[in-house]
Design a protein around this motif. Sequence first.
Motif, PDB file in Angstrom:
ATOM      1  N   ALA A   1      11.941  -1.911  -5.413  1.00 16.64           N
ATOM      2  CA  ALA A   1      10.979  -1.175  -6.240  1.00 16.64           C
ATOM      3  C   ALA A   1      10.177  -2.134  -7.120  1.00 16.64           C
ATOM      4  CB  ALA A   1      11.718  -0.154  -7.097  1.00 16.64           C
ATOM      5  N   VAL A   2      10.877  -3.137  -7.700  1.00 18.36           N
ATOM      6  CA  VAL A   2      10.174  -4.107  -8.544  1.00 18.36           C
ATOM      7  C   VAL A   2       9.170  -4.900  -7.713  1.00 18.36           C
ATOM      8  CG1 VAL A   2      10.468  -6.203  -9.913  1.00 18.36           C
ATOM      9  CG2 VAL A   2      12.000  -4.273 -10.261  1.00 18.36           C
ATOM     10  N   LEU A   3       9.610  -5.337  -6.531  1.00 16.34           N
ATOM     11  CA  LEU A   3       8.704  -6.100  -5.675  1.00 16.34           C
ATOM     12  C   LEU A   3       7.499  -5.258  -5.271  1.00 16.34           C
ATOM     13  CD1 LEU A   3      11.226  -8.010  -3.372  1.00 16.34           C
ATOM     14  CD2 LEU A   3       9.929  -8.905  -5.305  1.00 16.34           C
ATOM     15  N   VAL A   4       7.774  -3.987  -4.956  1.00 19.07           N
ATOM     16  CA  VAL A   4       6.651  -3.109  -4.599  1.00 19.07           C
ATOM     17  C   VAL A   4       5.713  -2.945  -5.787  1.00 19.07           C
ATOM     18  CG1 VAL A   4       6.038  -0.745  -3.975  1.00 19.07           C
ATOM     19  CG2 VAL A   4       7.889  -1.900  -2.784  1.00 19.07           C
ATOM     20  N   THR A   5       6.329  -2.745  -6.994  1.00 21.20           N
ATOM     21  CA  THR A   5       5.501  -2.580  -8.190  1.00 21.20           C
ATOM     22  C   THR A   5       4.680  -3.834  -8.465  1.00 21.20           C
ATOM     23  OG1 THR A   5       7.156  -1.073  -9.121  1.00 21.20           O
ATOM     24  CG2 THR A   5       5.548  -2.035 -10.638  1.00 21.20           C
ATOM     25  N   VAL A   6       5.363  -5.004  -8.383  1.00 26.04           N
ATOM     26  CA  VAL A   6       4.634  -6.261  -8.604  1.00 26.04           C
ATOM     27  C   VAL A   6       3.537  -6.434  -7.564  1.00 26.04           C
ATOM     28  CG1 VAL A   6       4.862  -8.777  -8.598  1.00 26.04           C
ATOM     29  CG2 VAL A   6       6.561  -7.376  -9.767  1.00 26.04           C
ATOM     30  N   GLY A   7       3.876  -6.085  -6.317  1.00 26.04           N
ATOM     31  CA  GLY A   7       2.855  -6.171  -5.273  1.00 26.04           C
ATOM     32  C   GLY A   7       1.665  -5.288  -5.558  1.00 26.04           C
ATOM     33  N   LEU A   8       1.964  -4.050  -6.024  1.00 27.19           N
ATOM     34  CA  LEU A   8       0.866  -3.146  -6.348  1.00 27.19           C
ATOM     35  C   LEU A   8       0.042  -3.680  -7.517  1.00 27.19           C
ATOM     36  CD1 LEU A   8       2.626   0.335  -6.005  1.00 27.19           C
ATOM     37  CD2 LEU A   8       0.956  -0.687  -4.459  1.00 27.19           C
ATOM     38  N   VAL A   9       0.768  -4.220  -8.533  1.00 29.52           N
ATOM     39  CA  VAL A   9       0.043  -4.770  -9.683  1.00 29.52           C
ATOM     40  C   VAL A   9      -0.835  -5.940  -9.250  1.00 29.52           C
ATOM     41  CG1 VAL A   9       0.324  -5.974 -11.880  1.00 29.52           C
ATOM     42  CG2 VAL A   9       1.736  -3.982 -11.377  1.00 29.52           C
ATOM     43  N   LEU A  10      -0.246  -6.829  -8.412  1.00 28.95           N
ATOM     44  CA  LEU A  10      -1.035  -7.962  -7.939  1.00 28.95           C
ATOM     45  C   LEU A  10      -2.226  -7.500  -7.103  1.00 28.95           C
ATOM     46  CD1 LEU A  10       1.761 -10.514  -6.941  1.00 28.95           C
ATOM     47  CD2 LEU A  10       0.278 -10.577  -8.941  1.00 28.95           C
ATOM     48  N   ALA A  11      -1.949  -6.483  -6.268  1.00 31.68           N
ATOM     49  CA  ALA A  11      -3.062  -5.961  -5.458  1.00 31.68           C
ATOM     50  C   ALA A  11      -4.147  -5.386  -6.346  1.00 31.68           C
ATOM     51  CB  ALA A  11      -2.538  -4.908  -4.483  1.00 31.68           C
ATOM     52  N   LEU A  12      -3.707  -4.597  -7.384  1.00 34.13           N
ATOM     53  CA  LEU A  12      -4.692  -4.044  -8.306  1.00 34.13           C
ATOM     54  C   LEU A  12      -5.413  -5.146  -9.072  1.00 34.13           C
ATOM     55  CD1 LEU A  12      -2.710  -0.972  -9.705  1.00 34.13           C
ATOM     56  CD2 LEU A  12      -4.618  -0.945  -8.091  1.00 34.13           C
ATOM     57  N   ALA A  13      -4.621  -6.173  -9.469  1.00 30.37           N
ATOM     58  CA  ALA A  13      -5.251  -7.284 -10.195  1.00 30.37           C
ATOM     59  C   ALA A  13      -6.262  -8.015  -9.315  1.00 30.37           C
ATOM     60  CB  ALA A  13      -4.174  -8.261 -10.687  1.00 30.37           C
ATOM     61  N   MET A  14      -5.868  -8.242  -8.057  1.00 28.97           N
ATOM     62  CA  MET A  14      -6.792  -8.905  -7.141  1.00 28.97           C
ATOM     63  C   MET A  14      -8.035  -8.052  -6.916  1.00 28.97           C
ATOM     64  SD  MET A  14      -4.173 -10.511  -4.318  1.00 28.97           S
ATOM     65  CE  MET A  14      -5.532 -11.137  -3.345  1.00 28.97           C
ATOM     66  N   ALA A  15      -7.788  -6.730  -6.725  1.00 23.92           N
ATOM     67  CA  ALA A  15      -8.943  -5.848  -6.538  1.00 23.92           C
ATOM     68  C   ALA A  15      -9.827  -5.838  -7.778  1.00 23.92           C
ATOM     69  CB  ALA A  15      -8.465  -4.434  -6.200  1.00 23.92           C
ATOM     70  N   SER A  16      -9.141  -5.788  -8.962  1.00 26.05           N
ATOM     71  CA  SER A  16      -9.919  -5.811 -10.204  1.00 26.05           C
ATOM     72  C   SER A  16     -10.654  -7.134 -10.366  1.00 26.05           C
ATOM     73  CB  SER A  16      -8.986  -5.575 -11.396  1.00 26.05           C
ATOM     74  OG  SER A  16      -9.683  -5.659 -12.615  1.00 26.05           O
ATOM     75  N   ASN A  17      -9.962  -8.238  -9.996  1.00 30.51           N
ATOM     76  CA  ASN A  17     -10.595  -9.553 -10.096  1.00 30.51           C
ATOM     77  C   ASN A  17     -11.815  -9.640  -9.187  1.00 30.51           C
ATOM     78  OD1 ASN A  17     -10.988 -12.233 -10.805  1.00 30.51           O
ATOM     79  ND2 ASN A  17      -9.581 -13.005  -9.254  1.00 30.51           N
ATOM     80  N   ILE A  18     -11.640  -9.122  -7.956  1.00 25.45           N
ATOM     81  CA  ILE A  18     -12.770  -9.131  -7.024  1.00 25.45           C
ATOM     82  C   ILE A  18     -13.914  -8.295  -7.573  1.00 25.45           C
ATOM     83  CG2 ILE A  18     -13.510  -8.414  -4.723  1.00 25.45           C
ATOM     84  CD1 ILE A  18     -10.700  -9.127  -3.745  1.00 25.45           C
ATOM     85  N   ALA A  19     -13.547  -7.102  -8.114  1.00 27.36           N
ATOM     86  CA  ALA A  19     -14.591  -6.239  -8.673  1.00 27.36           C
ATOM     87  C   ALA A  19     -15.273  -6.910  -9.864  1.00 27.36           C
ATOM     88  CB  ALA A  19     -13.982  -4.900  -9.082  1.00 27.36           C
TER      89      ALA A  19
END
Length: 746
Positions: free
Chosen positions: A475-493
């Motif tokens: 669950a933590v890895l999934v959460t971190v993955g989602l956060v990183l994905a959101l961060a990457m998406a936010s960074n790209i945006a």
Amino acid sequence: MRILIAAMALWAAARVGVAQEGGVPPASGSVEPAVLTSASEIRSLPSETAGLGGAVELRGVVTWRSARRNHAIIVHDGEMAIWVTLLAMSSQWEKGLAPEPPVCEPGTLVRVRGKTNPGGYAPVVVARELEVLGTSPLPEPLRLPVEELLSGSMDAQPVEVEGVVQEVTVPDDAGIASAMMVVAGHVCRVDVERGTELDRETLIDARVRVRGALTPLFNLRSQLTALKLSSTGRDDFQVVRPAPADPFQSPRVPLGNLRKFSPASNPYHRVVTGGVVTFSMPKEFFFLQDGATGVRVSSLEAEVAVGDVVTVAAFVDTTRTLAALNGAVVEKTGRAEVPAPETMDATGILQPQFRDSSRRVALVDYDGRLVSLVSHVKRVEPLDDQGGLGVVAESDGQVFAAVLPSGVAMPAGLREKLVPGAEVRFTGLCDLTFVEETPKLDLIGITGFRLWLRSPQDMAVLRSPPWWTAGRLQAVLVTVGLVLALAMASNIALRRLLRRRTRRLEEVMRLHRDSELEFHAAREERQRLAADMHDGLQQLLVSAAYRMEAAAARMGEGPAAAKDQLTAAHGALTRAQSGLRECLWGLKQVEDAGEDDFAALLRHAAVTVEHWPKDLVMVEVEGEPFSLSRQVMGSLLLLMQEAVGNACKHGKASAVKVTLHYFPDRFEMAIRDNGRGFDPEHVPGTRQGHHGLESMRLRMKWLGGHLKVTSHPGNGTLIVCQVARTAAEALLPATGKGGQGEAMGT
């Protein structure tokens, strides 16, 4: 004859195509399809052909009827029998579209009209009409070897088998009971339509002959799986050898010797054995243990408890890899201590030690014995609403199930501790599962096991799971993955937004810079034009004004003198007009009388200004002269004119000395007059209409040089212009600073 009839049936079916009920009316000029009239014709049809629904009209005697009203009958036409389903007729009757099918007991002579159907295992007849014609004797049953019975070719035929009855079930809601027999070593189930007529005590453990229709069991692929007979009632059973009056009079066998070699065996009948009960599920099964041997015992009647010492009379189950007992009659003889569980691990259970290298006979096995092993919980699943619990656990990499039966009270807090990852000691009855690994070598492999728990106390939680369980980590890895994905998406945006904003800002800055440059260029151009007009045109206009004043003053002297002055004024104004045009077009030219020498250019300019006194300007040169760009010479020439004009007009000077200094690294022009001087701190500026000094400073700024003005009242004025040699020799770019490049026409 049968072959000929079957061939004719196949030909007729091929001509018929897809038939409707009662046959398809033939088209004009076509041959009417043949109607099948014998069971052998129908049974010989391939499944695909039987599925076309060919017309059937069959006459025969009923040999069996289903106890479930209007379900099915079996009809024998004197040669062979076939299954006839009445479900279509019953459906029409229930809808009120047809009369209720007649009840046909065995021995009823009937006529059946309908169509063919592939059936579940063998071809059958779907009845549309059923007519009772009378009665007829039943055909004699066939006495066939078990091999032919297992071939499946005798489906629906009347047969007779002989074997030992090991169990008789309680009749169900339709009154059907099942007698389980062993026939020549094969289990055969006999379904009895009037099961309430059977005497269980008389039949169990007796050797009997049974008549019935062979209706073998089949699977979802229409494959035969086991023998089964369908019988009508008690009259179909004949006892050949009765069962012992007392079940416990059967031969006694130690629990560890079940199904072992004996020169005087009594197969398929009851044996008597005993031991201590180690696990019990009342009226279902229990486990017995005697020494190192544990055996599962099935009984639908016995109610025993853990610790009971019992004697059982039961049949040995021939379907299991390790011997078990079925249909047990139990007699309690006392109480005893339950054998202590052996502490094991999964590897020891699954890989027992063998007597020799053949690995066929184990020194000891743990099937049916109490064992204790430490494992980790993987998941917990409720089995029912009565408290049944299944725990999936892992030990030594082997996953197994620990089962707690229904109806057992769970201690408070125990269920909450059984969470994934918890370390638990399970104590229970080991139930092994097997597979034949290499049938050619008769090797038996243990594939897994299950533990039957006697009570909740058989689950001892040793250690709670660490907080970092696999699930939480996932669950933590999934959460971190989602956060990183959101961060990457936010960074790209954000990067995209930043690029858009940067482009917009650059565009705004470029427009601002262009506007500012345009503003500064326009301002400097205006300043340049003002300086040119001031330094050039101003002097011409001053000269013209001077001439006009002189003409006015001499009007009294005579027309000739006035004419000379007016002619001179006209020339000055003409030159002023030409100079103004040149300033407007930005093409100021300075005539240098064909000279490239800057000093000569200054001397020529000094004598061309008519209102300056003769010998007013003296030009001197110091140092080794070097070439100056026309831009520099033009600007310095205009600057000199402005300085000399100011010295004459404002300073009333009578002499002006211009010194050109050629230094190795720079060029200087010094202009000194003997006028009355002024105070530089209080000199009037552009607001008061005086542009002389300001135009000089701007010219030196455009040239990248310096201007220094030194003056004192009564001591004259010194103006020093200094330009670096590199700038003095080179032609500056045509920018706001170097606008004089175009102004000089270079």
